[in-house]
Enzyme design. Structure first.
Site, mmCIF file in Angstrom:
data_model
loop_
_atom_site.group_PDB
_atom_site.id
_atom_site.type_symbol
_atom_site.label_atom_id
_atom_site.label_comp_id
_atom_site.label_asym_id
_atom_site.label_seq_id
_atom_site.Cartn_x
_atom_site.Cartn_y
_atom_site.Cartn_z
ATOM 1 C CE1 TYR A 155 -3.029 -3.069 0.331
ATOM 2 C CE2 TYR A 155 -3.555 -2.411 2.563
ATOM 3 C CZ TYR A 155 -3.734 -3.265 1.495
ATOM 4 O OH TYR A 155 -4.629 -4.318 1.607
ATOM 5 C CG HIS B 25 -1.004 -8.650 0.067
ATOM 6 N ND1 HIS B 25 -0.635 -7.346 0.290
ATOM 7 C CD2 HIS B 25 -2.240 -8.590 -0.494
ATOM 8 C CE1 HIS B 25 -1.596 -6.542 -0.113
ATOM 9 N NE2 HIS B 25 -2.573 -7.273 -0.603
#
Ligand SMILES: NC(=O)c1ccc[n+]([C@@H]2O[C@H](COP(=O)([O-])OP(=O)(O)OC[C@H]3O[C@@H](n4cnc5c(N)ncnc54)[C@H](OP(=O)(O)O)[C@@H]3O)[C@@H](O)[C@H]2O)c1
Length: 264
Positions: A65, A129
Site C-alpha cells: 500500500y 498477501h
C-alpha cells in the site's frame, strides 16, 4: 455480537469495523471508482483520531500500500497500544507494478521491515498477501511455516492469509489464526470460507465490504448500500470484522453507524 469481538482463538479482541488504509499510501493502479489524492498528515491524523473516537481499534495495512505502513508508524506514535495492526507480506508494489515473493527469506525480511516502518516491536496480525494462487502458496511454499516461526519468536501475534479463492480460503481457515476474504452483496462467492471460519474458530476479516466503493457509486435502488452491506457482512456469524477503506470522515462516521445498527 458485541462491538469488540474475539478474533478466532488469537486472544485479540477487534472492533466490528477495521480501517483499511490503501488510500493513505497509494493512489496508483488501484481499483476504486475515481481518482483521489493521498490525504496530508493533518487529515490522516484527524481520520485516525476520529476512528479511535468511534471505537475502532483495528487498522489494516500492507507493504504493497505504498507509504501506508511508514505513515502509520509516524501517525500512531504515542498511541500504539490502542491499536491492533494487521499487515501483510508477499506483495511488493514498486514503479507502478506488483510483484510477489513468498519465500521464507523474503517473508522474514519483509516482516522486519514492516516492524521498522510501523515503529513497533510486534505486529498483531500478519497475513500472506496472495496473488491469487492461494493453494500453491499454502501447499508448495514454506510461507505459513515461516509465519508460525515468526510467531514463536514473538515478532507477530497471529498469522493467516488474505485469500482470493474459495479453495484457498478453506485451506487457510484450517491452518491459520486469521483469514481475510472478500464478501459483499455483489461478491458472495467466498461465503463457504466464512462458514468454515466459524466452524474452525478462525478469525475472519472481510475486505472490500463495499466492493471497493463500486457498490455505492453503482447503486440504483432506494436502499442504503452501506447499510445493506453491513447487514450482510456483519450479519454473518462467521465474520469477525469488516475492513472498510475510507479517507472521508463523513463516510467513516456513516460506516460505523451502519455497522452498529447491523449488530444491534
Ligand atoms: N488483497 C488484499 O489483502 C486486500 C485487497 C483489497 C482490500 N484489502 C483491505 O480491505 C480494505 C477495504 O477494501 P477496499 O478499500 O478495496 O474497499 P471498500 O472498503 O469496499 O471500499 C472503499 C471505497 O468505498 C468508499 N467508501 C467508504 N465508505 C463509504 C461510504 N460510507 N459512502 C460512500 N463511499 C464510501 C471509499 O471512498 P472514501 O475514501 O471517499 O470514503 C473507497 O473508495 C482495504 O483498504 C485494505 O485494507 C485487502
Amino acid at each position: 455480537m458485541s462491538w469488540l469481538r474475539p478474533l478466532g482463538n488469537t486472544g485479540l479482541n477487534v472492533s466490528a469495523i477495521g480501517l483499511g488504509t490503501v488510500k493513505l499510501g497509494r493512489n496508483r493502479e488501484v481499483k476504486y471508482p475515481g481518482n483521489f489524492a493521498l490525504p496530508d498528515d493533518r487529515s490522516a491524523a484527524a481520520l485516525l483520531a476520529q476512528a479511535r473516537e468511534l471505537g475502532i481499534n483495528l487498522i489494516d495495512t500492507a507493504p504493497a500500500y505504498g507509504s501506508s505502513e511508514e505513515r502509520l508508524g509516524k501517525l500512531l506514535a504515542g498511541q500504539r497500544q490502542h491499536w491492533l495492526i494487521c499487515s501483510k507480506v508477499g506483495e511488493e508494489f514498486q514503479q507502478g507494478k506488483s510483484h510477489f515473493d513468498f519465500s521464507p527469506q523474503h517473508i522474514r525480511n519483509s516482516v522486519q521491515r514492516s516492524l521498522r516502518r510501523l515503529n513497533t516491536d510486534v505486529i498483531d496480525i500478519l497475513l500472506i498477501h496472495s496473488d491469487g494462487s492461494d493453494l500453491q502458496i499454502i501447499e508448495h511454499t514454506d510461507s505459513l511455516e515461516e509465519l508460525a516461526q515468526l510467531k514463536n519468536e514473538g515478532l507477530i501475534r497471529s498469522y493467516g492469509m488474505s485469500t482470493k479463492t474459495v479453495e484457498g480460503g478453506l485451506a487457510a481457515a484450517h491452518r491459520c489464526d486469521v483469514v481475510m476474504l472478500t464478501y459483499n452483496p455483489v461478491q458472495r462467492e467466498e461465503l463457504p470460507v466464512l462458514e468454515c471460519c466459524k466452524k474452525m474458530h478462525c478469525g475472519a476479516l472481510v475486505k472490500k465490504p463495499l466492493a471497493s466503493g463500486h457498490l455505492v457509486t453503482n447503486n440504483s435502488d432506494a436502499t442504503d448500500p452501506v447499510q445493506s452491506s453491513m447487514d450482510l457482512v456483519l450479519g454473518h456469524p462467521g465474520t469477525t470484522a469488516a475492513i472498510v477503506g475510507t479517507i472521508t470522515p463523513a463516510h467513516l462516521l456513516a460506516n460505523v453507524a451502519a455497522a452498529r445498527r447491523a449488530i444491534s
